[in-house]
Design a protein around this motif. Sequence first.
Motif, PDB file in Angstrom:
ATOM      1  N   ALA A   3       0.828  -1.206   0.000  1.00  0.00           N
ATOM      2  CA  ALA A   3       0.000   0.000   0.000  1.00  0.00           C
ATOM      3  C   ALA A   3       0.863   1.257   0.000  1.00  0.00           C
ATOM      4  N   GLU A   4       1.949   1.248   0.783  1.00  0.00           N
ATOM      5  CA  GLU A   4       2.851   2.392   0.833  1.00  0.00           C
ATOM      6  C   GLU A   4       3.560   2.602  -0.505  1.00  0.00           C
ATOM      7  N   TYR A   5       3.937   1.491  -1.150  1.00  0.00           N
ATOM      8  CA  TYR A   5       4.605   1.561  -2.451  1.00  0.00           C
ATOM      9  C   TYR A   5       3.654   2.162  -3.498  1.00  0.00           C
ATOM     10  N   ARG A   6       2.401   1.692  -3.477  1.00  0.00           N
ATOM     11  CA  ARG A   6       1.412   2.219  -4.421  1.00  0.00           C
ATOM     12  C   ARG A   6       1.168   3.713  -4.192  1.00  0.00           C
ATOM     13  N   LYS A   7       1.152   4.117  -2.934  1.00  0.00           N
ATOM     14  CA  LYS A   7       0.963   5.522  -2.598  1.00  0.00           C
ATOM     15  C   LYS A   7       2.110   6.366  -3.149  1.00  0.00           C
ATOM     16  N   MET A   8       3.336   5.865  -2.965  1.00  0.00           N
ATOM     17  CA  MET A   8       4.508   6.576  -3.473  1.00  0.00           C
ATOM     18  C   MET A   8       4.476   6.654  -5.008  1.00  0.00           C
ATOM     19  N   TRP A   9       4.084   5.543  -5.641  1.00  0.00           N
ATOM     20  CA  TRP A   9       4.031   5.490  -7.093  1.00  0.00           C
ATOM     21  C   TRP A   9       3.002   6.491  -7.648  1.00  0.00           C
ATOM     22  N   GLU A  10       1.854   6.551  -6.975  1.00  0.00           N
ATOM     23  CA  GLU A  10       0.816   7.486  -7.400  1.00  0.00           C
ATOM     24  C   GLU A  10       1.290   8.930  -7.254  1.00  0.00           C
ATOM     25  N   ALA A  11       1.970   9.229  -6.141  1.00  0.00           N
ATOM     26  CA  ALA A  11       2.486  10.579  -5.915  1.00  0.00           C
ATOM     27  C   ALA A  11       3.515  10.951  -6.983  1.00  0.00           C
TER      28      ALA A  11
END
Length: 332
Positions: A3-11
């Motif tokens: 979830a944290e990785y996806r958040k970073m990727w989206e940002a």
Amino acid sequence: MIAEYRKMWEARNWLKRNEPFLPTWQAYVGYRLDLFRKLAGGATVESLAADYGYEETLLRSWADTGVVLGHLKQEGNRLIPSKKMLKFFSQGSDDAVGELLKELFEMHMPSLMNYPEMIESNQKGRFNGDDFGKTVAATSSLIEKRAFGHVLSEISAQKPDWVLDIGCGTGGYLMKLAQKMDIGTFVGVDISKDCVEEARQRAETKGLDEKVKFYYADINTWNVPSHFFDVVMMNNLLHYYSPEERKKLLARVAKLVDQNGTVIVITPLYLEKGGQRFSAAFNSFMEAHDNLYPLPKKEELVRDAAAAGLKLKSIKTVVREGSWYCVNFSKK
């Protein structure tokens, strides 16, 4: 972890989407202060700041950005603008497109950034045409260059004695037409006094003041004979009229144009294929002001024109990605 990785990727993706903003900003600042022209012979940040009283650290940041983007070249301590930036973003250049960026940064973006407050407060802004009349006229003239071939072809076929341009701005269309055509008298009307005065000066300078006439007036109250003009043009104008007032405008135009005449409308159309993003953004700016109105859809414009007694002749693309079209009507 995922979830944290996806958040970073989206940002990161949203950050990347904003990278194209930087060249536009750097070009806008350069045009607004005419910095590319001031650097034309090569100069240092220090000398430019001293000569014009600029804040040096801000100027240096702007210059560093220009070097990174390739807008400026650095030779020792001297900065030299690229030929492209000098040509298209120097005030006074015949090829300058900087007014388009001025409109974007000083008109459109402040309104769009203010959307949350307007939505919450239920209060829209108000567009001041006196502040931005010349900027709007200048950006309209860029569309002129793309549309002029369509307009010239249509008007030449008509062989008109009298041509009217409603919302003529600084008179670009009319003066170009007058230079290209041996016959006809060309009349422009606009509610911006500054634009009319500039148009008159330009016509006099070009020796066209006998053939091209400009009037400071509102087309709705201007006293001219009915069925007087062979061709009536309207450019970049419809969003100044509410849908109901637009119908009245088209009815007024139908009375002004001769029985065998032509009406030429150059306008963005809302959500047409190829220009949906631009028209959505442009329309959002219109909706942010209580004295501007939504762009017409093609079917709405054709319907309202038909109700006024004008029959669709053709629709020609001017700038597809900008949703700009040249729409021609004939008197029924």
